[in-house]
Write an enzyme that holds these catalytic residues in place. Structure first.
Site, short mmCIF file in Angstrom:
data_model
loop_
_atom_site.label_atom_id
_atom_site.label_comp_id
_atom_site.label_asym_id
_atom_site.label_seq_id
_atom_site.Cartn_x
_atom_site.Cartn_y
_atom_site.Cartn_z
N ARG A 45 -22.47 -10.97 -39.51
CA ARG A 45 -22.01 -10.84 -40.89
C ARG A 45 -21.89 -12.22 -41.53
O ARG A 45 -21.66 -13.21 -40.84
CB ARG A 45 -20.64 -10.15 -40.94
CG ARG A 45 -20.69 -8.64 -40.83
CD ARG A 45 -19.31 -8.02 -40.99
NE ARG A 45 -18.44 -8.42 -39.92
CZ ARG A 45 -17.52 -9.36 -39.99
NH1 ARG A 45 -17.31 -10.01 -41.14
NH2 ARG A 45 -16.79 -9.68 -38.96
N TYR A 65 -28.83 -7.24 -40.58
CA TYR A 65 -27.91 -7.16 -39.45
C TYR A 65 -26.63 -6.37 -39.73
O TYR A 65 -25.93 -6.62 -40.70
CB TYR A 65 -27.52 -8.56 -38.99
CG TYR A 65 -27.00 -8.53 -37.56
CD1 TYR A 65 -27.88 -8.64 -36.49
CD2 TYR A 65 -25.67 -8.30 -37.29
CE1 TYR A 65 -27.43 -8.55 -35.18
CE2 TYR A 65 -25.21 -8.20 -35.98
CZ TYR A 65 -26.10 -8.34 -34.94
OH TYR A 65 -25.65 -8.24 -33.65
N LYS A 116 -18.79 -1.54 -42.88
CA LYS A 116 -17.77 -2.43 -43.44
C LYS A 116 -17.73 -2.35 -44.97
O LYS A 116 -16.66 -2.36 -45.59
CB LYS A 116 -18.00 -3.87 -42.98
CG LYS A 116 -17.88 -4.02 -41.45
CD LYS A 116 -16.54 -3.58 -40.96
CE LYS A 116 -16.38 -3.26 -39.50
NZ LYS A 116 -16.51 -4.29 -38.52
N HIS A 169 -9.37 -1.47 -40.39
CA HIS A 169 -10.26 -1.95 -39.31
C HIS A 169 -9.56 -1.67 -37.98
O HIS A 169 -9.05 -2.58 -37.34
CB HIS A 169 -10.50 -3.45 -39.52
CG HIS A 169 -11.59 -4.03 -38.65
ND1 HIS A 169 -11.65 -5.37 -38.35
CD2 HIS A 169 -12.65 -3.47 -38.04
CE1 HIS A 169 -12.70 -5.60 -37.59
NE2 HIS A 169 -13.33 -4.47 -37.38
N SER A 196 -12.60 -8.76 -35.45
CA SER A 196 -13.93 -8.52 -34.89
C SER A 196 -14.06 -9.24 -33.54
O SER A 196 -13.65 -10.39 -33.40
CB SER A 196 -14.98 -9.06 -35.85
OG SER A 196 -14.86 -8.38 -37.07
N CYS A 232 -12.49 -8.72 -30.76
CA CYS A 232 -11.22 -9.01 -30.10
C CYS A 232 -10.68 -7.83 -29.31
O CYS A 232 -9.49 -7.76 -29.01
CB CYS A 232 -10.19 -9.48 -31.13
SG CYS A 232 -10.59 -11.11 -31.77
N GLY A 233 -11.52 -6.86 -28.99
CA GLY A 233 -11.10 -5.87 -27.99
C GLY A 233 -10.89 -4.43 -28.44
O GLY A 233 -10.36 -3.63 -27.67
N ASP A 292 -13.63 1.37 -34.35
CA ASP A 292 -13.71 0.29 -35.35
C ASP A 292 -12.99 0.56 -36.66
O ASP A 292 -12.44 -0.36 -37.25
CB ASP A 292 -15.18 -0.02 -35.64
CG ASP A 292 -15.40 -1.41 -36.23
OD1 ASP A 292 -14.89 -2.38 -35.64
OD2 ASP A 292 -16.05 -1.53 -37.27
N ARG A 301 -25.42 -6.51 -29.78
CA ARG A 301 -24.69 -5.24 -29.92
C ARG A 301 -25.47 -4.06 -29.37
O ARG A 301 -26.70 -4.09 -29.28
CB ARG A 301 -24.43 -4.97 -31.41
CG ARG A 301 -23.64 -6.09 -32.11
CD ARG A 301 -22.30 -5.64 -32.52
NE ARG A 301 -21.43 -6.75 -32.90
CZ ARG A 301 -20.13 -6.58 -33.12
NH1 ARG A 301 -19.58 -5.39 -33.01
NH2 ARG A 301 -19.36 -7.61 -33.44
N ASN A 325 -4.51 -3.20 -19.30
CA ASN A 325 -3.78 -3.06 -20.57
C ASN A 325 -3.06 -1.71 -20.65
O ASN A 325 -2.19 -1.51 -21.50
CB ASN A 325 -4.73 -3.24 -21.76
CG ASN A 325 -5.26 -4.68 -21.83
OD1 ASN A 325 -4.61 -5.62 -21.35
ND2 ASN A 325 -6.45 -4.86 -22.40
#
Ligand code: GTP
Ligand code: SPV
Ligand code: MN
Length: 629
Positions: free
Chosen positions: A91, A241, A250, A270, A292, A294-295, A317, A411, A539
């Site tokens: 992005r 992309y 998004k 998000h 983005s 980050c898990g 997402d 991705r 986690n």
């Protein structure tokens, strides 16, 4: 894509442009006009209306293969590898704009001399100019595809429909995976309004310095992503992309979505959505906003290491959430696929993703193996030593090489239905009831593994205060810690200050049963730069503490920043590695003093007069608490 229309007189035309595969009769008048308008601007060679069928998909994949955009991955079932232009890999936040008459509707006005970091505004006049500088004739010699798509299950009252017009068959294929597309959507739409999404990969200027290959056309020097919320309109030029081109994601579900949500009293976020069933069989739903890369995908399909727990995935997402009549916050995942980060994914870290992604998937910018498979950093144990590897640029790659085999933002694009732990209610049109909201980020220093907000207002402050290390998901190149409130910095559709007021106003919803809010950090490091916490499946221990906490167990103790686990309340039984819990949960005074300074400066410089008093109040309370550390 199809035969040459000039030898067939049976084609219908829209304007002067032949319509390849459909009849104008099947098009609602408003859709017809939009196509006509875009076609007269972009001058494609022909027009293709996507029906979403399997035959159409095969046809497009075939075309992309012939064109060199994708190649088959015979090791798996119906999987493909796309290689982008190396200048089009993520992005582009700097080139993303929201257009409103009044600038302050889009962004808070930063302090004089300071560059705003909460989005980019463009005037409607300049937006028109940007379009006219790029779009006229941009689809010459290309097919213009029309994709009717639904965000959310077709026909659900939560759902919203868009029409994406694009000159990229790759975009059509990915949109088919990521959203619900085709005939049924057009029928459901009828002559209602829809979100207008125009996309072109563009044509570079003659004097462009970037090498462009016909397998991945793009125009990186003039890429621009434009949104006009008051007209529900998105215009994207120059990039093929992900978030730049799959406009349902998004651009629509978050930027346009958040402005619609604000007006209609709901939230477009998000966030992942997961279901967790505890050993007593009680099932609860959790959403989590992490920036983005980050898990989110990893947590959404986590395989718990704690016995007796089960996690099922609703989305990885985006969450659309609203309070129902009973005051329960209900969420749907508006998407239909995962556009997930490949590197780091393996059978240990995310076994459920590994079971999801080797069927009906389009990979982008991962490396290829000589046995017809894929490879990325983290997959070392998943391939045999004798296979040869070709990197994401198509060059021979050897183990130990200095450059990564897969692009860090490579991705997989996979249908959600392939996920073995999908929640049976994931498409429930009423949404799933949310009990817990998590915020989190990549924080190498100072931020404990988990803490809880004392109340909703404190939780909104914690969301507003989120910071995280930059990742490869956007154009930021170094690993600086950036402010990323609510993980929405790149995705706000309107003024962040107004967004905060909107979140704060949820306390006024009649009967609202407000979810409990927590902050997590899987990424704290020790002095040697090693992660303190094993993360991934482990986690589940954090989720266990959260559930016991909301069930009213006596497991929390107040601290300067919020509620921390009481000593010994955290389940560490059979933890996979030795963890320095003291370090993991410590609140270093000097770190938090600096954190308060950063936040104060950020709120003053970036949000200014638009900062709600309640947030200022929470900051001063934190400052006071940190003083006493
Ligand atoms: P977007 O799709 O960009 O919004 O990203 P995301 O938030 O879904 O992130 P994702 O789950 O794909 O994770 C990004 C990277 O972080 C991957 O390389 C993961 O392997 C890694 N990661 C995820 N969870 C953990 C964790 O608990 N610990 C560590 N150390 N790394 C993690
Ligand atoms: C993100 O960057 O948050 C993503 C990938 O989920 S993209 O679709 O490119 O935005
Ligand atoms: Mn994302």
């Amino acid at each position: 894509v199809a035969k040459n229309p000039s030898i067939n007189n049976n084609y219908e035309y829209i304007g002067k442009i032949p319509l390849l595969n459909s009849s104008t009769k099947s098009l609602p008048p408003k859709v017809y006009s939009y196509i006509e308008e875009c076609a007269s601007l972009c001058c494609p060679k022909d027009i293709f209306i996507c029906d979403g069928s399997d035959t159409e998909y095969e046809h497009l994949l075939n075309f992309l293969e012939k064109n060199g955009t994708i190649s088959p991955l015979p090791k798996y079932e119906n999987c493909w590898l796309a290689r982008t232009n190396p200048a089009d890999v993520a992005r582009v936040e700097k080139r993303t704009f929201i257009s409103t008459e009044c600038k302050r509707d889009t962004i808070p006005i930063p302090r004089e001399g300071v560059t705003g970091e909460l989005g980019n505004w463009i005037s409607p006049k300049d937006m028109d100019k940007a379009i006219l500088e790029r779009f006229p004739g941009c689809m010459k010699d290309r097919t213009m595809y029309v994709i009717p798509f639904s965000m959310g299950p077709v026909g659900s009252s939560f759902s919203k429909i868009g029409i994406e017009i694009t000159d990229s068959a790759y975009v059509v294929c990915c949109m088919r995976i990521m959203t619900r597309i085709g005939k049924k959507v057009l029928e459901t739409l009828g002559n209602d309004d829809f979100v207008k999404c125009l996309h072109s990969v563009g044509v570079p200027k003659r004097d462009s310095k970037i090498e462009i290959n016909s397998s991945w056309p793009c125009d990186p020097e003039r890429t621009i992503i434009l949104h006009r919320p008051d007209k529900n309109e998105i215009v994207s030029y120059g990039s093929g992309y992900g978030g730049n081109s799959l406009l349902g994601k998004k651009c629509f579900a978050l930027r346009i979505g958040s402005t619609i949500a604000k007006d209609e009293g709901w939230l477009a976020e998000h966030m992942l959505i997961l279901a967790i069933t505890d050993p007593k069989g009680r099932k609860r739903y959790i959403t989590a906003a992490f920036p983005s890369a980050c898990g989110k995908t990893n947590l959404a399909m986590l395989k718990p290491t704690l016995p007796g727990y089960k996690i099922e995935c609703v989305g990885d997402d985006i969450a659309w959430m609203r309070f129902d009549q009973e005051g329960r916050l209900r969420a749907i995942n508006p998407e239909n696929g995962f556009f997930g980060v490949a590197p780091g994914t393996n059978c240990i870290t995310n076994p459920n993703a590994m079971k999801t992604i080797f069927k009906n998937t389009i990979f982008t910018n991962v490396a290829a193996t000589s046995d017809g498979g894929v490879f990325w950093e983290g997959m070392e144990e998943e391939i045999s030593d004798d296979v040869e590897i070709t990197d994401w640029r198509g060059k021979k790659w050897t183990r130990g090489s200095k450059t990564p085999a897969a692009h860090p933002n490579s991705r997989f694009c996979t249908p959600i239905k392939e996920c073995p732990v999908i929640d049976p209610d994931w498409e429930d049109s009423a949404g799933v009831p949310i009990d817990v909201i998590l915020f989190g980020g990549r924080r190498p220093e100072g931020i404990p593994l988990i803490y809880q907000a004392r109340n909703w207002q404190h939780g909104v402050f914690i969301g507003a205060s989120m910071r995280s290390e930059a990742t490869a998901a956007a154009e930021h190149t170094d690993k600086v810690i950036m402010h990323d409130p609510f993980a929405m910095r790149p995705f706000f559709g309107y003024n962040f200050g107004h967004y905060l007021n909107h979140w704060l106003s949820m306390t006024e919803v009649k009967n609202a049963k407000l979810p409990a809010i927590f902050h997590v950090n899987w990424f704290r490091k020790n002095a040697d730069g090693k992660y303190l916490w094993p993360g991934f499946g482990e986690n589940s221990r954090v989720l266990d503490w959260i559930l016991r906490r909301i069930d009213g167990e006596d497991v929390a103790v107040d601290s300067a920043v919020g509620l921390l686990p009481k000593l010994g309340s955290f389940n560490l039984e059979n933890l996979s590695k030795d963890v320095n819990m003291e370090e993991l949960f410590s609140l270093p005074k000097s770190f938090w003093e600096k954190e308060v300074c950063h936040l104060r400066e950020y709120f003053d410089m970036q949000v200014g007069d638009d900062l709600p008093a309640a947030i200022r109040e929470e900051l001063e309370l934190l400052a006071c608490n940190v003083d006493k550390l």
